[in-house]
Design an enzyme around this catalytic site. Structure first.
Site, PDB file in Angstrom:
ATOM      1  N   SER A 125       0.938  -1.243   0.047  1.00 25.99           N
ATOM      2  CA  SER A 125       0.151   0.173   0.100  1.00 25.99           C
ATOM      3  C   SER A 125       0.905   1.330   0.107  1.00 25.99           C
ATOM      4  O   SER A 125       1.840   1.261  -1.130  1.00 25.99           O
ATOM      5  CB  SER A 125      -0.995  -0.132   1.262  1.00 25.99           C
ATOM      6  OG  SER A 125      -2.018   0.973   1.037  1.00 25.99           O
ATOM      7  N   ASP A 180      -8.682  -4.106  -6.735  1.00 30.12           N
ATOM      8  CA  ASP A 180      -8.265  -3.238  -5.733  1.00 30.12           C
ATOM      9  C   ASP A 180      -8.041  -1.975  -6.724  1.00 30.12           C
ATOM     10  O   ASP A 180      -7.136  -1.853  -7.551  1.00 30.12           O
ATOM     11  CB  ASP A 180      -6.914  -3.590  -5.274  1.00 30.12           C
ATOM     12  CG  ASP A 180      -6.119  -2.892  -4.450  1.00 30.12           C
ATOM     13  OD1 ASP A 180      -6.753  -1.995  -3.956  1.00 30.12           O
ATOM     14  OD2 ASP A 180      -4.959  -3.198  -3.903  1.00 30.12           O
ATOM     15  N   HIS A 193      -8.221  -4.875  -1.333  1.00 27.54           N
ATOM     16  CA  HIS A 193      -6.851  -4.358  -0.995  1.00 27.54           C
ATOM     17  C   HIS A 193      -6.344  -4.828   0.297  1.00 27.54           C
ATOM     18  O   HIS A 193      -5.170  -4.783   0.599  1.00 27.54           O
ATOM     19  CB  HIS A 193      -7.105  -2.605  -0.659  1.00 27.54           C
ATOM     20  CG  HIS A 193      -5.619  -1.935  -0.382  1.00 27.54           C
ATOM     21  ND1 HIS A 193      -4.658  -1.924  -1.242  1.00 27.54           N
ATOM     22  CD2 HIS A 193      -5.489  -1.315   0.646  1.00 27.54           C
ATOM     23  CE1 HIS A 193      -3.710  -1.074  -0.881  1.00 27.54           C
ATOM     24  NE2 HIS A 193      -4.027  -0.771   0.372  1.00 27.54           N
TER      25      HIS A 193
END
Length: 211
Positions: A125, A180, A193
């Site tokens: 991320s 995602d 995610h």
């Protein structure tokens, strides 16, 4: 709206996940405080994740590397200057310059302290953005020591064309789960995610194939 979605996702990421190789007594500070090892794994965690390695993918990859190469792997997370806060996702580089500089410093430390080590790296991320920013500007002698990089839920995937700029694509593997949306250049968090723990075995195999 996006900030609210990020906040909601952060709570989900911080929630306990399956207790397997992800939750063990790893400090994630082994490059700084320990001896040199043949392999050095440098990882940047996702937003709001605890510790230096986080919980979603960092500890899993670290442990899997250690199980595959016993006594040969040092794991180092990016921090404490990198605080993995939510607000930094909205900066132009997808993270803070402080975080990028700290990560770059760890790569340089590995190269200077352990000149014979093989470096592998990863990020999840916002941590993927940290890796984009750090690796792209490293000196060539340090970049050459980085044998493989795995990125999960890469918030810079679209912006940087599915690669880390100025770094070989054959040494990079980016995991973007179906659905995602951060991989499409947004900061909208969907359940996809939060699914990257499933990719730990594949990511570990990729890194091991490079060392």
């Amino acid at each position: 709206m996006k900030f609210a979605l990020l906040s909601l996702a952060a709570m989900a990421v911080a929630s306990p996940v399956a207790i397997d190789v992800r939750q063990t007594a790893i400090t994630g500070d082994e490059l700084r405080t320990g001896p040199c090892e043949p392999i050095t794994f440098i990882f940047a965690r996702g937003s709001t994740e605890p510790g230096l390695l986080g919980i979603t993918t960092g500890p899993g990859v670290c442990n899997a590397l250690k199980l595959s190469r016993p006594g040969q792997v040092a794991c180092q997370g990016v921090g404490p200057a990198y605080i993995a806060d939510l607000a930094s996702n909205f900066l132009p580089q997808g993270t803070s310059q402080v975080a990028i500089d700290e990560a770059a410093g760890l790569f340089k430390l590995a190269a200077s302290k352990c000149p014979d080590t093989k470096i592998v790296a990863g990020g999840y991320s916002q941590g993927a953005a940290v890796m984009h920013g750090a690796i792209r500007n490293l000196p060539s002698n340090v970049q050459n020591m980085i044998k493989g990089v795995v990125l999960f839920g890469d918030t810079r995937n679209k912006q940087d064309g599915g690669r880390i700029p100025n770094f070989p694509t054959d040494r990079t593997k980016i995991y973007c789960a179906f659905g995602d949306l951060v991989c499409d250049g947004t900061l909208i968090i969907t359940p996809a995610h939060l699914s990257y723990g499933d990719d730990v075995p594949s990511a570990t195999s990729f890194l091991l194939s490079k060392v």
